[in-house]
Design a protein around this motif. Structure first.
Motif, PDB file in Angstrom:
ATOM      1  N   ASN A 209      -6.081  -7.961  15.453  1.00 36.93           N
ATOM      2  CA  ASN A 209      -5.734  -6.572  15.151  1.00 36.93           C
ATOM      3  C   ASN A 209      -5.832  -5.754  16.443  1.00 36.93           C
ATOM      4  OD1 ASN A 209      -5.550  -6.554  12.060  1.00 36.93           O
ATOM      5  ND2 ASN A 209      -7.527  -7.515  12.421  1.00 36.93           N
ATOM      6  N   PRO A 210      -4.737  -5.625  17.200  1.00 33.64           N
ATOM      7  CA  PRO A 210      -4.791  -4.850  18.445  1.00 33.64           C
ATOM      8  C   PRO A 210      -5.099  -3.381  18.219  1.00 33.64           C
ATOM      9  CG  PRO A 210      -2.811  -6.207  18.330  1.00 33.64           C
ATOM     10  CD  PRO A 210      -3.428  -6.222  16.973  1.00 33.64           C
ATOM     11  N   SER A 211      -4.763  -2.860  17.027  1.00 37.71           N
ATOM     12  CA  SER A 211      -5.031  -1.465  16.690  1.00 37.71           C
ATOM     13  C   SER A 211      -5.232  -1.364  15.186  1.00 37.71           C
ATOM     14  CB  SER A 211      -3.873  -0.560  17.134  1.00 37.71           C
ATOM     15  OG  SER A 211      -2.714  -0.820  16.363  1.00 37.71           O
ATOM     16  N   ASP A 212      -5.584  -0.182  14.722  1.00 44.07           N
ATOM     17  CA  ASP A 212      -5.802   0.021  13.291  1.00 44.07           C
ATOM     18  C   ASP A 212      -4.517  -0.152  12.489  1.00 44.07           C
ATOM     19  OD1 ASP A 212      -8.459   0.543  13.758  1.00 44.07           O
ATOM     20  OD2 ASP A 212      -8.210   2.733  13.786  1.00 44.07           O
ATOM     21  N   SER A 213      -3.360   0.024  13.112  1.00 50.08           N
ATOM     22  CA  SER A 213      -2.091  -0.031  12.389  1.00 50.08           C
ATOM     23  C   SER A 213      -1.348  -1.352  12.550  1.00 50.08           C
ATOM     24  CB  SER A 213      -1.177   1.113  12.835  1.00 50.08           C
ATOM     25  OG  SER A 213      -0.918   1.029  14.226  1.00 50.08           O
TER      26      SER A 213
ATOM     27  N   ILE B 247       2.914   1.962   8.753  1.00 46.84           N
ATOM     28  CA  ILE B 247       3.567   3.206   9.166  1.00 46.84           C
ATOM     29  C   ILE B 247       2.879   4.410   8.552  1.00 46.84           C
ATOM     30  CG2 ILE B 247       5.787   2.142   9.638  1.00 46.84           C
ATOM     31  CD1 ILE B 247       6.730   2.989   6.897  1.00 46.84           C
ATOM     32  N   THR B 248       2.170   4.199   7.434  1.00 44.91           N
ATOM     33  CA  THR B 248       1.285   5.186   6.820  1.00 44.91           C
ATOM     34  C   THR B 248       0.089   4.395   6.279  1.00 44.91           C
ATOM     35  OG1 THR B 248       2.118   5.071   4.542  1.00 44.91           O
ATOM     36  CG2 THR B 248       3.319   6.504   6.081  1.00 44.91           C
ATOM     37  N   PRO B 249      -0.995   5.061   5.865  1.00 44.71           N
ATOM     38  CA  PRO B 249      -2.121   4.318   5.298  1.00 44.71           C
ATOM     39  C   PRO B 249      -1.742   3.484   4.076  1.00 44.71           C
ATOM     40  CG  PRO B 249      -2.821   6.527   5.892  1.00 44.71           C
ATOM     41  CD  PRO B 249      -1.333   6.499   6.067  1.00 44.71           C
ATOM     42  N   ALA B 250      -0.680   3.873   3.367  1.00 45.13           N
ATOM     43  CA  ALA B 250      -0.300   3.169   2.147  1.00 45.13           C
ATOM     44  C   ALA B 250       0.881   2.223   2.313  1.00 45.13           C
ATOM     45  CB  ALA B 250       0.026   4.176   1.036  1.00 45.13           C
TER      46      ALA B 250
ATOM     47  N   GLN C 104      11.649 -13.861   7.528  1.00 43.86           N
ATOM     48  CA  GLN C 104      11.802 -12.855   6.484  1.00 43.86           C
ATOM     49  C   GLN C 104      11.153 -11.548   6.917  1.00 43.86           C
ATOM     50  OE1 GLN C 104       9.962 -13.386   2.651  1.00 43.86           O
ATOM     51  NE2 GLN C 104       8.130 -14.371   3.484  1.00 43.86           N
ATOM     52  N   ALA C 105      11.588 -10.477   6.278  1.00 47.46           N
ATOM     53  CA  ALA C 105      11.052  -9.143   6.534  1.00 47.46           C
ATOM     54  C   ALA C 105      10.851  -8.447   5.194  1.00 47.46           C
ATOM     55  CB  ALA C 105      12.004  -8.339   7.420  1.00 47.46           C
ATOM     56  N   GLY C 106       9.867  -7.546   5.149  1.00 50.65           N
ATOM     57  CA  GLY C 106       9.596  -6.882   3.883  1.00 50.65           C
ATOM     58  C   GLY C 106       8.732  -5.657   4.055  1.00 50.65           C
ATOM     59  N   VAL C 107       8.235  -5.178   2.928  1.00 51.06           N
ATOM     60  CA  VAL C 107       7.406  -3.976   2.906  1.00 51.06           C
ATOM     61  C   VAL C 107       6.335  -4.140   1.835  1.00 51.06           C
ATOM     62  CG1 VAL C 107       8.935  -2.798   1.259  1.00 51.06           C
ATOM     63  CG2 VAL C 107       7.459  -1.450   2.777  1.00 51.06           C
ATOM     64  N   ARG C 108       5.161  -3.579   2.093  1.00 53.10           N
ATOM     65  CA  ARG C 108       4.054  -3.602   1.135  1.00 53.10           C
ATOM     66  C   ARG C 108       3.566  -2.166   0.922  1.00 53.10           C
ATOM     67  NH1 ARG C 108       0.976  -7.975   0.441  1.00 53.10           N
ATOM     68  NH2 ARG C 108       1.318  -8.716   2.577  1.00 53.10           N
ATOM     69  N   TYR C 109       3.399  -1.763  -0.351  1.00 52.28           N
ATOM     70  CA  TYR C 109       2.926  -0.409  -0.669  1.00 52.28           C
ATOM     71  C   TYR C 109       1.639  -0.494  -1.475  1.00 52.28           C
ATOM     72  CZ  TYR C 109       2.615   4.261  -2.656  1.00 52.28           C
ATOM     73  OH  TYR C 109       2.174   5.490  -3.029  1.00 52.28           O
ATOM     74  N   VAL C 110       0.595   0.121  -0.957  1.00 54.82           N
ATOM     75  CA  VAL C 110      -0.709   0.140  -1.622  1.00 54.82           C
ATOM     76  C   VAL C 110      -0.757   1.366  -2.532  1.00 54.82           C
ATOM     77  CG1 VAL C 110      -3.201   0.167  -1.331  1.00 54.82           C
ATOM     78  CG2 VAL C 110      -1.760  -1.029   0.335  1.00 54.82           C
ATOM     79  N   ALA C 111      -0.575   1.148  -3.829  1.00 52.80           N
ATOM     80  CA  ALA C 111      -0.582   2.266  -4.780  1.00 52.80           C
ATOM     81  C   ALA C 111      -1.998   2.765  -5.039  1.00 52.80           C
ATOM     82  CB  ALA C 111       0.074   1.832  -6.088  1.00 52.80           C
ATOM     83  N   VAL C 112      -2.941   1.832  -5.185  1.00 50.15           N
ATOM     84  CA  VAL C 112      -4.356   2.157  -5.383  1.00 50.15           C
ATOM     85  C   VAL C 112      -5.162   1.276  -4.431  1.00 50.15           C
ATOM     86  CG1 VAL C 112      -6.290   2.290  -7.002  1.00 50.15           C
ATOM     87  CG2 VAL C 112      -3.940   2.674  -7.818  1.00 50.15           C
ATOM     88  N   PRO C 113      -5.822   1.840  -3.407  1.00 48.66           N
ATOM     89  CA  PRO C 113      -6.537   1.026  -2.422  1.00 48.66           C
ATOM     90  C   PRO C 113      -7.513   0.044  -3.070  1.00 48.66           C
ATOM     91  CG  PRO C 113      -6.435   3.308  -1.701  1.00 48.66           C
ATOM     92  CD  PRO C 113      -5.904   3.286  -3.106  1.00 48.66           C
ATOM     93  N   ASP C 114      -7.452  -1.206  -2.629  1.00 51.17           N
ATOM     94  CA  ASP C 114      -8.334  -2.285  -3.103  1.00 51.17           C
ATOM     95  C   ASP C 114      -8.180  -2.587  -4.589  1.00 51.17           C
ATOM     96  OD1 ASP C 114      -9.487  -2.548  -0.533  1.00 51.17           O
ATOM     97  OD2 ASP C 114     -10.853  -0.890  -0.984  1.00 51.17           O
ATOM     98  N   ARG C 115      -7.085  -2.125  -5.207  1.00 48.57           N
ATOM     99  CA  ARG C 115      -6.876  -2.378  -6.643  1.00 48.57           C
ATOM    100  C   ARG C 115      -5.456  -2.824  -6.978  1.00 48.57           C
ATOM    101  NH1 ARG C 115     -11.380  -2.718  -6.441  1.00 48.57           N
ATOM    102  NH2 ARG C 115     -13.051  -1.552  -7.443  1.00 48.57           N
TER     103      ARG C 115
END
Length: 224
Positions: free
Chosen positions: A128-132, A161-164, A182-193
């Motif tokens: 993890n070179p940075s937090d993002s 690109i954002t926290p979520a 492959q390429a994609g996207v992940r969206y965290v609707a509820v953190p850790d849930r």
């Protein structure tokens, strides 16, 4: 060939879907998670459910079950069992090293002495070179009855690109033949849930071998 792509993905991909390249981390000790995703290709589609639990510190047990419907070969089922362990990790979360090993069964494969026709093992590294930004690296080998041994390798990038919201990308090799991307996207609707994700991928040498994935991940509260 598309059925083989699907069968390989839904078996050896006991990683953080939709990525095949795994990270050197496990679910929170004392918790479980469930991932469910659907996959579609030109001539086939599949559905996979994969629970995973960490009941012993730094060791995760995952069991994945899949069902594939292919135009050229009918219906088949797959099962994979995998153990994953993190050997060492930076206290600040900058890097981690681990490994995983598993066995896979495919009902479409020719029968043999063992119900599990494929075995595999691979080393895992996360930086993890940075937090993002997260970079994941895999290297290992697998052996499938009737196909012999072959290399497993992968490099994945996850960028927040954002926290979520995370953008995902990877190149990898998980079966005999050419590599894939492959390429994609992940969206965290509820953190850790709860989170949702999607991706699109192709084989390098044959653009007709494409697939798209949509799935969800649910994580439990601490059970122990």
């Amino acid at each position: 060939m598309l059925a083989l792509v699907l069968a390989t993905y839904t078996s050896l991909a006991v990683a953080g879907a939709p990525l095949v390249t795994d990270d050197a981390s496990v679910v929170t000790p004392g918790t479980c998670q469930l991932e469910v995703w659907g996959m579609a290709a030109r001539d086939a589609h599949a559905l996979t459910a994969q629970p995973a639990c960490n009941l012993v510190a730094d060791t995760e047990l995952a069991v994945g079950a899949s069902r594939t419907w292919a135009d050229d070969s009918g219906t088949s089922s797959g099962l994979v069992i995998q153990l994953k362990h993190v050997f060492v990790a930076d206290p600040d979360g900058a890097w981690a090293l681990g490994a995983e090993a598993g066995a896979e069964r495919d009902t479409a494969a020719p029968p043999g002495r063992s119900a599990f026709a494929t075995g595999y093992a691979r080393a895992l590294a996360t930086w993890n070179p940075s937090d993002s930004l997260e970079l994941d690296f895999n290297a290992g080998a697998a052996s499938t009855r009737g196909s012999g041994s072959y290399a497993l390798a992968g490099v994945a990038v996850q960028y927040a690109i954002t926290p979520a919201m995370k953008l995902l990308g990877e190149v990898y090799h998980d079966e005999p033949g050419t590599g894939k991307a492959q390429a994609g996207v992940r969206y965290v609707a509820v953190p850790d849930r709860f989170e949702v994700y999607g991706s699109y991928g192709e084989r390098f040498a044959n653009r007709g071998d494409w697939w798209a994935i949509v799935g969800v991940r649910l994580q439990s509260r601490k059970l122990l």
